[in-house]
Design an enzyme around this catalytic site. Structure first.
Site, short mmCIF file in Angstrom:
data_model
loop_
_atom_site.label_atom_id
_atom_site.label_comp_id
_atom_site.label_asym_id
_atom_site.label_seq_id
_atom_site.Cartn_x
_atom_site.Cartn_y
_atom_site.Cartn_z
N ALA A 101 0.71 -0.91 -0.05
CA ALA A 101 -0.01 -0.08 -0.19
C ALA A 101 1.24 1.11 0.18
CB ALA A 101 -1.10 -0.23 1.13
N TYR A 187 -4.99 8.85 -4.78
CA TYR A 187 -4.64 7.86 -4.12
C TYR A 187 -3.63 6.81 -5.47
CZ TYR A 187 -4.55 2.75 -2.77
OH TYR A 187 -4.03 1.83 -2.32
N LYS A 191 0.00 5.44 -6.63
CA LYS A 191 0.31 4.12 -6.71
C LYS A 191 1.16 4.31 -8.04
CE LYS A 191 -0.43 1.21 -4.73
NZ LYS A 191 0.17 0.25 -3.35
N GLY A 214 -5.92 -7.17 -8.02
CA GLY A 214 -7.03 -6.55 -8.53
C GLY A 214 -8.11 -6.39 -7.60
N LEU A 215 -9.33 -5.81 -7.42
CA LEU A 215 -10.56 -5.66 -5.68
C LEU A 215 -10.38 -6.98 -5.25
CD1 LEU A 215 -11.59 -3.83 -4.93
CD2 LEU A 215 -13.52 -3.76 -6.03
#
Length: 356
Positions: A101, A187, A191, A214-215
């Site tokens: 993250a 965001y 990234k 992915g999600l």
């Protein structure tokens, strides 16, 4: 077994109060994916170093230390992205570093960075430099996001390529149709910048893997609150307008919504740790669905679910998923989209009393 350093930078949940979870939380080593990775690595005999922003948070410390092997094989460190040198002790003595993250909300407590992109990129530099100087770290695995891999044409950012694969990078001037999710756009920018920075170090004294995820969904979680990614997946069922528009933001950015199960994401990280030849950029998702198909699945498989028309929109796009790079390297996905969607719904039922 090897020693791993695993940490997740501070990342506040975003968006106004919603149907599923009204309380804002901050995530660290105790976050959705990070905690699951720590549990998996401990179960495989690894010694794990993990960071939290605040070691005085007894809830998060207790969650991690309470994992099987946590008292003996897990060491926690306090670190903050705005003080990147704090990560050096966590990296010391490790063979692999997992970097998850990036900051979502900019901290104005420090004047060192003007935005999250600057903080994320400088954090990557500091961490890679610390890995190289350690003399022990052989590989850095960066957990990236598909938001940085949009199949948009760089010549015309309103049109999509025929397929989405590892060659896709989100253009810097990508469109943002949902203006109140501007935080999501910032965001995405951070990234993109951080992933490009970390990949630039591959082969320069260290192997770098970027897992572009992915999600993430599924019913497995160590947390007592629903993760934001699962919240997006079930947003149509929950009639959660804020999260639904975030889901649609993903669809507008990526043509469709790439999905992956939490167990498969975790397994992909372990695969990259344990295969020494793996390096470079890999998309990590095995299904690529329109949001209208997600809604259709839920309505067809549960008689209790009725989704209002305002939560059902067809993008009318047919971009295809063009990535098999991770599978060609030997990785095998075990969870299909039905398991991802049904698992996410079960998680929402359990943690948020959805449909109860």
């Amino acid at each position: 077994m090897a020693r791993c350093s695993l940490y997740r930078y501070q990342c506040s949940q975003y968006g106004p109060e919603s149907t599923l979870k009204k309380k804002k939380k901050k995530t660290g080593g105790a976050g959705y994916l990070a905690s699951f990775l720590i549990k998996t690595l401990l179960s495989r005999g690894y010694t794990v170093h993990a960071t939290l922003r605040n070691l005085g948070d007894s809830t998060k410390v207790g969650l991690l230390k309470g994992l099987p092997g946590g008292e003996t094989n897990l060491k926690l460190f306090e670190a903050d992205i705005y003080r990147a040198d704090e990560f050096v002790p966590a990296i010391h003595g490790c063979q692999v570093v997992l970097h998850l993250a990036t900051p979502l909300l900019h901290s104005h407590q420090s004047s060192k960075y003007k935005n999250t992109s600057e903080a994320a990129v400088d954090g990557v530099r500091s961490i890679v430099d610390a890995c190289i100087r350690s003399g022990t770290v052989k590989k850095l695995i960066y957990t990236a996001t598909v938001m940085a891999a949009a199949p948009l044409s760089h010549e015309d950012v309103t049109s999509f390529k025929d397929s989405m694969d590892e060659t896709c990078w989100t253009p810097s001037n990508f469109p943002t149709p949902y203006h109140h999710v501007d935080l999501f756009a910032k965001y995405t920018q951070s990234k993109i910048a951080a992933e490009k920075e970390v990949l630039s170090y591959n082969g320069r004294g260290i192997q770098v893997v970027s897992l572009v995820c992915g999600l993430v969904g599924g019913c497995e979680t160590l947390q007592s609150v629903i993760s934001e990614s699962v919240g997006l997946i079930v947003s149509q069922v929950a009639r959660d307008k804020n999260r639904y528009e975030m889901l649609r933001f993903l669809e507008e950015l990526l043509s469709k919504v790439p999905l992956v199960h939490i167990q498969d994401v975790t397994a992909a990280h372990v695969f990259c740790i344990e295969n020494s030849d793996i390096n470079g950029r890999f998309l990590c998702a095995n299904h690529y669905l329109k949001s209208i198909k997600i809604a259709s699945y839920y309505q067809q498989h549960s008689p209790l679910i009725t989704i209002p028309q305002e939560f059902i929109e067809d993008s009318m796009r047919e971009t295809k998923w063009g990535s098999r790079k991770l599978e060609e390297a030997g990785f095998e996905y075990k969870y299909d989209y039905k398991m991802i969607l049904s698992g996410s719904l079960e998680c929402a039922k359990k943690l948020c009393n959805l449909l109860n």
